[in-house]
Design a protein around this motif. Structure first.
Motif, PDB file in Angstrom:
ATOM      1  N   PHE A   1      23.619 106.203  -5.651  1.00  0.00           N
ATOM      2  CA  PHE A   1      24.608 107.068  -5.185  1.00  0.00           C
ATOM      3  C   PHE A   1      23.858 108.300  -4.456  1.00  0.00           C
ATOM      4  O   PHE A   1      22.830 108.736  -4.913  1.00  0.00           O
ATOM      5  CB  PHE A   1      25.537 107.578  -6.210  1.00  0.00           C
ATOM      6  CG  PHE A   1      26.565 108.381  -5.432  1.00  0.00           C
ATOM      7  CD1 PHE A   1      27.682 108.088  -4.928  1.00  0.00           C
ATOM      8  CD2 PHE A   1      26.400 109.941  -5.481  1.00  0.00           C
ATOM      9  CE1 PHE A   1      28.700 108.756  -4.110  1.00  0.00           C
ATOM     10  CE2 PHE A   1      27.486 110.692  -4.999  1.00  0.00           C
ATOM     11  CZ  PHE A   1      28.575 110.196  -4.202  1.00  0.00           C
TER      12      PHE A   1
ATOM     13  N   GLU B   1      33.231 113.335  -3.077  1.00  0.00           N
ATOM     14  CA  GLU B   1      32.974 111.851  -2.607  1.00  0.00           C
ATOM     15  C   GLU B   1      32.880 110.979  -3.582  1.00  0.00           C
ATOM     16  O   GLU B   1      33.185 109.741  -3.789  1.00  0.00           O
ATOM     17  CB  GLU B   1      31.682 111.956  -1.619  1.00  0.00           C
ATOM     18  CG  GLU B   1      31.597 110.481  -0.921  1.00  0.00           C
ATOM     19  CD  GLU B   1      30.177 110.591  -0.098  1.00  0.00           C
ATOM     20  OE1 GLU B   1      29.853 109.474   0.344  1.00  0.00           O
ATOM     21  OE2 GLU B   1      29.593 111.693   0.308  1.00  0.00           O
ATOM     22  N   MET B   2      32.048 111.227  -4.779  1.00  0.00           N
ATOM     23  CA  MET B   2      31.783 110.493  -5.853  1.00  0.00           C
ATOM     24  C   MET B   2      32.953 109.931  -6.773  1.00  0.00           C
ATOM     25  O   MET B   2      33.136 109.087  -6.850  1.00  0.00           O
ATOM     26  CB  MET B   2      30.699 111.179  -6.684  1.00  0.00           C
ATOM     27  CG  MET B   2      30.629 110.554  -8.225  1.00  0.00           C
ATOM     28  SD  MET B   2      29.503 111.286  -9.313  1.00  0.00           S
ATOM     29  CE  MET B   2      27.805 111.065  -8.382  1.00  0.00           C
TER      30      MET B   2
ATOM     31  N   LYS C   1      35.937 110.025  -5.390  1.00  0.00           N
ATOM     32  CA  LYS C   1      36.885 109.296  -4.426  1.00  0.00           C
ATOM     33  C   LYS C   1      36.437 107.937  -4.500  1.00  0.00           C
ATOM     34  O   LYS C   1      37.100 107.031  -4.528  1.00  0.00           O
ATOM     35  CB  LYS C   1      36.761 109.789  -2.947  1.00  0.00           C
ATOM     36  CG  LYS C   1      37.875 108.852  -2.340  1.00  0.00           C
ATOM     37  CD  LYS C   1      37.782 109.618  -0.838  1.00  0.00           C
ATOM     38  CE  LYS C   1      38.422 108.947   0.211  1.00  0.00           C
ATOM     39  NZ  LYS C   1      38.600 109.351   1.648  1.00  0.00           N
ATOM     40  N   GLN C   2      34.885 107.649  -4.574  1.00  0.00           N
ATOM     41  CA  GLN C   2      34.534 106.358  -4.563  1.00  0.00           C
ATOM     42  C   GLN C   2      34.832 105.750  -5.756  1.00  0.00           C
ATOM     43  O   GLN C   2      34.780 104.405  -5.684  1.00  0.00           O
ATOM     44  CB  GLN C   2      32.875 106.386  -4.113  1.00  0.00           C
ATOM     45  CG  GLN C   2      32.329 105.096  -4.125  1.00  0.00           C
ATOM     46  CD  GLN C   2      30.759 105.221  -3.771  1.00  0.00           C
ATOM     47  OE1 GLN C   2      30.430 106.073  -2.823  1.00  0.00           O
ATOM     48  NE2 GLN C   2      29.857 104.269  -4.259  1.00  0.00           N
ATOM     49  N   PHE C   3      34.595 106.320  -6.941  1.00  0.00           N
ATOM     50  CA  PHE C   3      34.652 105.458  -8.126  1.00  0.00           C
ATOM     51  C   PHE C   3      36.132 105.932  -8.601  1.00  0.00           C
ATOM     52  O   PHE C   3      36.374 105.581  -9.915  1.00  0.00           O
ATOM     53  CB  PHE C   3      33.805 106.019  -9.023  1.00  0.00           C
ATOM     54  CG  PHE C   3      32.269 105.867  -8.502  1.00  0.00           C
ATOM     55  CD1 PHE C   3      31.661 104.271  -8.673  1.00  0.00           C
ATOM     56  CD2 PHE C   3      31.300 106.827  -8.064  1.00  0.00           C
ATOM     57  CE1 PHE C   3      30.546 103.942  -8.047  1.00  0.00           C
ATOM     58  CE2 PHE C   3      30.064 106.180  -7.564  1.00  0.00           C
ATOM     59  CZ  PHE C   3      29.626 105.066  -7.670  1.00  0.00           C
ATOM     60  N   GLN C   4      36.916 106.449  -7.886  1.00  0.00           N
ATOM     61  CA  GLN C   4      38.454 106.618  -8.371  1.00  0.00           C
ATOM     62  C   GLN C   4      38.453 107.250  -9.583  1.00  0.00           C
ATOM     63  O   GLN C   4      39.056 106.514 -10.671  1.00  0.00           O
ATOM     64  CB  GLN C   4      39.154 105.389  -8.255  1.00  0.00           C
ATOM     65  CG  GLN C   4      39.066 104.420  -6.615  1.00  0.00           C
ATOM     66  CD  GLN C   4      39.769 103.267  -6.727  1.00  0.00           C
ATOM     67  OE1 GLN C   4      40.140 102.705  -7.750  1.00  0.00           O
ATOM     68  NE2 GLN C   4      40.021 102.838  -5.473  1.00  0.00           N
TER      69      GLN C   4
END
Length: 237
Positions: A209, A215-216, A218-221
């Motif tokens: 990553f 962003e992290m 969001k990406q991993f919800q």
């Protein structure tokens, strides 16, 4: 700017790492023990050769143009036990000579930095008599002495007292605010979460990553802390 392109190191299991770090950022470099953090940093600073790929620092190739590249960086290793037979002041003057820091500027910076780090009175003592924290401070002072554009720091806060750690973190913020780069590894995830603009996470020699904390999440919800996300990403379960 730091540009890592298709870099590999066989003995450390680092495989085709790609990472571009822009100016004006504080980047936290994270990973479990043995993931390849220190090896990557040693390749970035020219201590270890690359098996493949290229690393450029402000446009200079660390292997093809090592002198020019190293003029742009300041490096704090994970173990500050170096030049132990030198006095503190002799070590700083040695660094000043290497980087051609003018005498007047050098004297002012040495006095300012060592006073801030509370080691000014110890400059006439041999580094081998210093505590671990004092050794860390003298190495950090040497890095800051020539005011490099890129700081590459391997566990820089280890061994520092709270006041010195706070000052170094403020210096890192100020350095990035000038449009320069701070790249540092740390096991202190709370510090990374508070201080860094972006994080790069490495596991088993692979970058898994790179980006900001928002962003992290969001990406991993998830709305979890960096510590919780990091543990999930690097778990072998």
């Amino acid at each position: 700017m730091i540009e890592i392109n298709d870099v590999s190191k066989n003995f450390a299991g680092i495989k085709l790492m790609n990472l571009t770090i822009p100016d004006g950022k504080i980047i936290g470099f994270l990973g479990p023990n043995g993931a390849g953090k220190s090896t990557t940093i040693k390749m970035m600073t020219g201590i270890l050769p690359l098996d493949a790929g290229t690393i450029k620092l402000n446009g200079f190739d660390i292997e093809k143009e090592p002198i020019q590249a190293k003029q742009h960086i300041g490096y704090v290793p994970d173990q500050p036990d170096m030049f132990l037979r030198l006095k503190g002041i002799d070590y700083l003057n040695f660094i000043g000579d290497i980087f051609e820091v003018p005498e007047t500027t050098r004297k002012e910076r040495i006095e300012q930095l060592t006073t801030q780090f509370n080691i000014y009175e110890a400059l006439q003592d041999y580094i081998q008599t210093y505590s671990h924290g004092m050794r860390q401070k003298i190495i950090v002072t040497g890095v800051l002495l020539h005011d490099p554009d890129i700081w590459i720091l391997d566990e820089p806060l280890t061994g520092l007292d709270p006041k010195s750690a706070y000052m170094l973190k403020e210096m890192m913020r100020e350095h990035a605010a000038k449009g320069k780069t701070v790249f540092f590894s740390s096991h202190g995830l709370e510090v990374v979460e508070q201080l860094c603009d972006e994080v790069a996470i490495i596991k088993n020699g692979e970058l898994i990553f790179y980006g900001g904390l928002a962003e992290m999440r969001k990406q991993f919800q998830t709305n979890q802390s960096l510590e919780q996300v990091f543990l999930e990403l690097t778990s072998d379960e």
